[in-house]
Enzyme design. Sequence first.
Site, PDB file in Angstrom:
ATOM      1  N   GLU A  77       0.851  -1.135   0.351  1.00 14.58           N
ATOM      2  CA  GLU A  77       0.304  -0.419  -0.469  1.00 14.58           C
ATOM      3  C   GLU A  77       0.585   1.439  -0.260  1.00 14.58           C
ATOM      4  O   GLU A  77       0.432   1.898   0.927  1.00 14.58           O
ATOM      5  CB  GLU A  77      -1.606   0.305   1.073  1.00 14.58           C
ATOM      6  N   GLU A 106      -3.895  -9.421  -0.008  1.00 20.05           N
ATOM      7  CA  GLU A 106      -4.731  -8.800   2.184  1.00 20.05           C
ATOM      8  C   GLU A 106      -5.967  -8.676   1.348  1.00 20.05           C
ATOM      9  O   GLU A 106      -6.186  -8.014   1.228  1.00 20.05           O
ATOM     10  CB  GLU A 106      -3.876  -7.402   1.969  1.00 20.05           C
TER      11      GLU A 106
HETATM   12  C1  GAL Z   1      -4.025  -2.646   5.091  1.00 16.39           C
HETATM   13  C2  GAL Z   1      -3.073  -2.485   5.176  1.00 16.39           C
HETATM   14  C3  GAL Z   1      -2.094  -3.625   7.443  1.00 16.39           C
HETATM   15  C4  GAL Z   1      -2.955  -2.608   8.109  1.00 16.39           C
HETATM   16  C5  GAL Z   1      -4.301  -3.004   7.613  1.00 16.39           C
HETATM   17  C6  GAL Z   1      -5.133  -3.485   8.732  1.00 16.39           C
HETATM   18  O1  GAL Z   1      -4.878  -2.138   5.163  1.00 16.39           O
HETATM   19  O2  GAL Z   1      -1.869  -2.787   5.009  1.00 16.39           O
HETATM   20  O3  GAL Z   1      -0.709  -3.201   7.083  1.00 16.39           O
HETATM   21  O4  GAL Z   1      -3.147  -1.618   8.346  1.00 16.39           O
HETATM   22  O5  GAL Z   1      -4.677  -2.701   6.904  1.00 16.39           O
HETATM   23  O6  GAL Z   1      -5.774  -2.138   9.157  1.00 16.39           O
END
Ligand code: GAL
Length: 825
Positions: A440, A515
Amino acid sequence: MFARLALGALLLAAAPVLAQTAESPRHDYLLQAGWKFTKGDQPGAEAPGYRDAKWQSVRIPHDWAISGPFGPDYDKQVVAIAQNNEKEATVKSGRTGGLPFVGTGWYRRALPEAKLAAGQRATLLFDGAMSDAHVFVNGKEVGFWPYGYNSFYFDITDFLAPNGGPNVLAVRLRNQPEASRWYPGAGLYRNVHLLLTQDVHVPVWGTSLTTPSIGPGSALVKLKTDVAGTPAASQPLRLDTEIRDAAGQVVAKLSSPLALGAAPAGQVGFDQTLAVPQPQLWSPETPVLYTATSKLYAGNELKDSYDTRFGIRSVAFEAGKGFLLNGQPRKFKGVCNHHDLGPLGAAINVAALRRQLLLLKEMGCDAIRTSHNMPAPELVALADELGMMLMDETFDEWKTPKVKNGYSQYFDEWSERDLTNLIHRDRNHPSVVMWSIGNEVPDQSAPGGNKILRRLQDIAHREDPTRPVTMGMDRFEADLNNFAALLDVPGFNYKPHRYPEAQAKLPQGYLLGSETASTVSSRGVYKFPVVLAKDKKYPDLQSSSYDVEACNWSQIPDLEFAAQDDDPYATGEFVWTGFDYLGEPTPYDEKWPAHSSYFGILDLAGLPKDRFYLYRARWNAAQPTLHLLPHWTWPGREGQTTPVYCYTNSPSAELFVNGKSQGRQTKSKTDDPRTRYRLMWPNVKYEPGTLKVVAYDATGKEVSTEQVRTAGPAHHLRLVPDAALGPLHADGQDLAYVTVRVEDKYGNLCPDAAQELRFKVSGQGSFRAVANGDATCLEPFQQPRMKAFHGQLVVLVQAGSQPGTAQLTASGPGLKSASVALGVQ
Ligand code: GAL
C-alpha cells in the site's frame, strides 16, 4: 591450518550453530549470552575500556521494550490515518503498542577470543537489529544499517586486535517516534553470528541454487557458488559438491576444478549442475528437503565447507491457470502476519514460531505473507521444514511517507541494498514462492511511482530470475493506470468486488488477494443484536466474535471466499491477519488502553477465535470441522434472541436447544454472503442447558455432533499444554505453551471468568511470560500473574538447561489450583 581458537570463558556461552567437526574450516558462533545492555545515550560507550558493569546483563534475542510498562504516551501519534479514510488528526496512543521502544539502546560484549591465522576472515552477521544499527569493534565503527528488519553483515577482520583479543563489540541502536504503524520491537531482537572463515571461502549467502528442470526421473540442480579471497597462485581451486536427501543418503555428486586465472581476483565462482534422480518434490503437504554440501579446496587444503539446504519444486503463474506449484494449480490459503510473537514481543524464539506455524497448518493454511518486512531467518527455515509457502515482503513505504519518520527517509539510498540482501539470504529456500516489493505504498498514485516499481522488480529479477514479484495495492483506480499491469503478479488488498474489473483491464490473466478480510473480533466476546457492521465500536473496547464486523474499507471473510470461488483467475488470499499483533488496535485506534490488534484469526496469546473454525472448515478439507458459537452461558438473557452460528465443512446441520429442534440449515447462495459459508439460526431464544448440533453430509447422512453446555460457577483451573510442540529441549530457550482454563465442576469453560490468576514454575524450567488475548489488558506479560480473559489465558514456560521436569502450578481466588509436569529432555 585452521583457525586456532583460544577458548576463553566467554566462548563457552557462545553456542555454535552448526555441528562442527574438528576439521571444519568454518566456525559460526551464535552470540547469545554475555551481553550488557542499557538505554539512553552513552557517550563513549563504543570504547573497549568503557565501564558497563552496572548495565543490565541480557541474553539476545532481546526486546528491550516488551516488559513495559504499558503507557499511553510512548510514541503517542497525533495523526489522521489516511489508509482508514480519516480526514482529521486525532490522538492515537496505542498505535505502536504503548510500549517504551523509542530512544537509544546500547549493547556490548566481548567477542570470543579468536586468534586468526594469516589470511583468515571474521564476519559479524546480524539477522536484524531494531533499528539504525551502528556497529563498533574495539571502539571503531565497522558499519551502519538503518532498516531494522533486514539481515546485514560486516567483515571485521581488520578491526580485531592482532593477538587474539580481547575484542569488544558494541552496538548502538535508535528508534525514532512516528516511524511505524505497528509495534516494531527494540534492540538486538534477532540473532547475531560471528563467522570465522579461511582466507579463501564461500562468503555470506554465497550460493544460489535453482532447479531449472524437474521431471519424474530426475531434476537438474544448478548451484552457483561464489568464492571470496584470493587463492595463492600455486593452489588451484576445486569445489566438491554432494547432494544428500532427507535421509542423509548421497544422491548426486560433482567435483569441479577451477583453473587459476579463470576469473579476475575477487570474482571467482563455480557453476555446477547436478542431476538428482527420482526427485521428491517440496510442497506444503510434502516438505521434502535436500542438502548440498560444497567443499572448497585450494590445492589439497580444505578451505571451506558450506551447506545449502533446498527443496525441489517449481512455481509459476499462468493466464488461464493461475498459480501453479509443481505444475498443479492451487489457490493460496494464506495469512498475513506481523513479526511480533505476542508476549515475547519482537524477540525471536524458534518454539514460538513453530507453534504459530503448527496452529496455522492445523487450520489448513498453506502460506504466510511476512507483512510488511523481511522475516527472521528462523521463520523461513521452519517454513521449509513444516511446509508453508512464503510471500517474502520488504517495505511498507517507498519514497512517499505513511508515517513521519518511516522508511521513506532511507528509501533512495538503501532500497536496493535492502532488497538485495533479502533475496541473497532467502533465495535458496523452497518455501519462498514470491517476493513482495511493497505494501500500500502511496507512490502507487504518485508521479513516477511506476518507475520505482520497475526498478525494484528489475532488481528482484536480476538477483533471482526464478520467482515472481508482487505487492499489495490499495489504490484501485491509480493501480489500473499503468501500475498494476507492470507487476508479475498483481496483488490487491481488500478488493474482492473489483476483481472482475481488474481482470478485464490487466494483461496478466490472474490476480491475487494480497491482503483480505480484516474482520475484527475479540475472543469470547459476543454482541447483541447481531448485525453486519462497519467501524462498530463498543464501550468495552471489544469487537463481536460473530464475525460480522469489519472496517469501512474491509470485509467479513465470506465476501473474499465468494470472489475466490467465483473468479477462476483469482489465485487465493492472504487474510489480515493470522495472529493478533501489538499495535494498530483498529477500530479503537483512538481509545486507550486498546493497544493490540483485533484482526487476528488467533488472538495475541495464540488462542483460536471462532473465525479459526470458519477458515478451517474451508481450508482443511482433510478433517471435519464442526464448531458452534456463541458460548451458552447467558444468565439474564433467558428468552431473548441469541443467534447461533455453526462453522463446518458439512453442507447442512440441525440445531437443538435442550433437545428441541431449531430446524435444519443448509449452506446456500442468497443475498446474504454468509449463508454460503456458515450455518445460521438467527432466531434462537436463549435458555440455559445444552446447545447441540448434528451435521449431515451431502447424502443426508449424520456425520458428527457437537455440544455446548451452560457453565455453572467457576470451580477449578485446568492446564492444557500444547501437545503439538512435544517435550521441551533442555536448551534454556525452548518454550512450552500451556493454556489455563477456568472451568465449572463438570469441566465446562466458564466463558466470563476474569479472575486474576497466579503462576509458579519449579524444577527444570522457569516462568517466561503470560498473555490473555485481551487487547485492552495493561498487565505486563512478564509477571507471573494475569486476569483470565473470557475464561482462558496462556502461560509460557521456558526450559532450563538440564533434563528433568518443569512443574507449572496455576492458582486463583476461590478456584481449585492445578499443576502440570512438563518433560525437559
Ligand atoms: C491494510 C494495511 C495493513 C493493516 C491493515 C489493517 O490496509 O496494509 O498494514 O494496516 O490494513 O488495518
